[in-house]
Write a protein that holds these residues in place. Structure first.
Motif, mmCIF file in Angstrom:
data_model
loop_
_atom_site.group_PDB
_atom_site.id
_atom_site.type_symbol
_atom_site.label_atom_id
_atom_site.label_comp_id
_atom_site.label_asym_id
_atom_site.label_seq_id
_atom_site.Cartn_x
_atom_site.Cartn_y
_atom_site.Cartn_z
ATOM 1 N N HIS A 177 27.288 42.738 -52.010
ATOM 2 C CA HIS A 177 27.090 41.341 -51.915
ATOM 3 C C HIS A 177 26.078 40.175 -53.014
ATOM 4 C CE1 HIS A 177 27.512 37.545 -49.258
ATOM 5 N NE2 HIS A 177 27.139 37.289 -50.094
ATOM 6 N N HIS A 231 25.237 37.449 -55.657
ATOM 7 C CA HIS A 231 26.269 36.549 -56.533
ATOM 8 C C HIS A 231 25.161 36.342 -58.146
ATOM 9 C CE1 HIS A 231 28.359 34.865 -53.184
ATOM 10 N NE2 HIS A 231 27.179 34.557 -52.322
ATOM 11 N N LYS A 235 37.039 38.264 -51.417
ATOM 12 C CA LYS A 235 36.017 37.603 -50.666
ATOM 13 C C LYS A 235 37.219 35.784 -50.663
ATOM 14 C CE LYS A 235 32.139 35.458 -49.392
ATOM 15 N NZ LYS A 235 31.074 35.468 -50.009
ATOM 16 N N HIS A 248 27.619 38.511 -44.602
ATOM 17 C CA HIS A 248 25.834 38.256 -43.376
ATOM 18 C C HIS A 248 26.051 38.113 -41.151
ATOM 19 C CE1 HIS A 248 28.276 34.703 -44.550
ATOM 20 N NE2 HIS A 248 28.411 34.937 -46.158
ATOM 21 N N ASP A 270 23.383 39.537 -50.363
ATOM 22 C CA ASP A 270 23.479 38.450 -50.097
ATOM 23 C C ASP A 270 22.732 37.796 -51.150
ATOM 24 O OD1 ASP A 270 25.152 35.697 -49.709
ATOM 25 O OD2 ASP A 270 24.677 35.213 -48.059
HETATM 26 ZN ZN LIG Z 1 27.554 35.362 -50.081
#
Ligand SMILES: [Zn+2]
Length: 420
Positions: A50, A52, A137, A225, A298
């Protein structure tokens, strides 16, 4: 060293990019190029499912060059890149190719991609799968960026049979928009106001909706998450009935607690929010008893200006950058609770490799596996100094915290990509 027979003194023999053999500690060929790890832990590299990266399009938030260097410094050897906040979002093959093109020549760890499920792109899913995405996702609430819209129940009903056929997991940001409360008109610097705007009920309700949809179309669903242990009751139940649902939590939910977040401290803002101490302990209990499968960072950075809102939690960007710190943050909490490094390897290497569909070659130190390895010392600690972070931006709620677990070196495909 983590060996197929457990944690013990051993040597790992690497030929080109693969592990050739795992042998006795002193079984070293005389012509070997020896790296002596001493008494440090030799573990499979962390697989972080996870992350970004945001390139292309929002490279000023985070890009492949900085993200993969931060990953290497944190013992992470494989990242799965989320389909948003780059522009274009990874919702079709052309966008995926743009990602790959942007990454070319910049990365020092393995990068795999996640495709986006958004309203109207159901027909792109198969070609994205053919082009090599490892998962999909979607969001059930607004994602925070306009180009990545959230899906409705009808969108999911249409997509799940396709995903079931493709065999790839659908990673879901699970908050029910009907349970979220609107921002106060003038915003707020009070953390509890932000916390109250995204209640546990939103997570619980979204997860129930997903499970209901899975009863009809048992595609693989992965809840990203999770912030509240209460959300897990329905998941345990669904698993007991054989539904293929998995769940992750993140280092920040395991490290911080609402009680200690000062008003105006927007570096702690993420969604769903960090909850109270009791909730943090309940998440740990769920991780330790197997109700939570894995931990992923995340890693969701933004330029510092987007956190500088005069302390208004509602105006600030929601996201915490922690790619470089996730192994140490999770280990710091784990050792306090009597957990073992074997459990770290399960949560952050093996379980995430299975989720990412790379478990045939990653997540273990064994003959035939990729030589993706982290050497780290669980007994040493360090104080987080933001200027030492290799993330594009240094804003972090971890600043000044003492974390256990020092990464000494990281190897990707047998090449040393980080030395501490
Ligand atoms: Zn995320």
């Amino acid at each position: 060293m983590f060996t197929p027979a457990g944690l013990r003194p051993a040597s790992v023999h690497i030929a080109s990019s693969r592990i050739d053999a795992v042998a006795g500690w002193d079984e070293i060929p005389t012509d070997a190029n020896l790296v002596d790890a001493g008494t440090d832990i030799v573990m499979p590299g962390v697989v972080d499912t996870h992350v970004h990266v945001n390139e292309p399009g929002r490279t000023e938030w985070e890009g492949f060059h900085s993200a993969t260097r931060a990953a290497a410094a944190g013992g992470v050897t494989t990242i799965l890149d989320m389909p948003l906040n780059s522009i274009p979002a990874t919702t079709n093959v052309a966008a995926l190719e743009a990602k790959r093109e942007a990454a070319r020549g910049q990365t020092i760890v393995n990068v795999e991609y996640i495709g986006g499920l958004v309203p109207g792109n159901r027909r792109e899913l198969e070609s994205l799968a053919d082009a090599g995405v490892r998962a999909f996702k979607c969001f059930l609430t607004p994602s925070g960026v306009d180009e990545f819209a959230n899906v409705s129940e009808n969108d999911l009903r249409a997509a799940l049979p396709v995903l079931r056929r493709l065999g790839l997991p659908l990673m879901v940001h699970a908050e029910d928009p009907r349970e979220l409360r609107p921002a106060p008109r003038d915003g707020s610097r009070v953390y509890d106001d932000y916390l109250a705007s995204r209640p546990v009920a939103a997570e619980r309700s979204a997860i129930r909706t997903l499970i209901g949809l899975m009863e009809d179309h048992a595609a693989r669903v992965h809840i990203v998450h999770v912030s509240a242990a209460e959300s897990l009751e329905a998941i345990r139940d669904a698993r007991a009935r054989g539904l293929p649902i998995t769940v992750e939590t993140c280092p920040h939910y395991l490290t911080f607690a609402a009680e200690e977040i000062p008003d105006g401290a927007t570096e702690y803002k993420c969604a769903p929010p960090i909850r109270d101490i009791e909730e943090r302990d309940a998440l740990w209990a769920a991780l330790l008893d197997g109700s939570i499968d894995c931990v992923a960072s995340d890693h969701s950075p933004c330029p510092p200006s987007m956190k500088e809102t005069d302390g208004d939690f509602f105006a600030a960007w929601g996201g915490i950058a922690s790619l470089q710190l996730s192994l140490a943050a999770v280990w710091t909490g784990a050792r306090l609770r009597g957990a073992k490094v074997e459990q770290i390897a399960e949560w952050m290497c093996a379980a995430t490799a299975r989720l990412a569909g790379v478990a045939a070659t990653k997540g273990r130190i064994a003959s035939g596996y990729d030589a993706d390895i982290v050497v780290w010392n669980p007994d040493l600690s360090f104080v987080v100094e933001p200027e030492k972070l290799l993330h594009r931006h240094r804003v972090t709620p971890y600043a000044g915290r003492t974390l256990y677990g020092v990464v000494r070196s990281t190897f990707v495909a047998g090449e040393q990509v980080y030395t501490g």
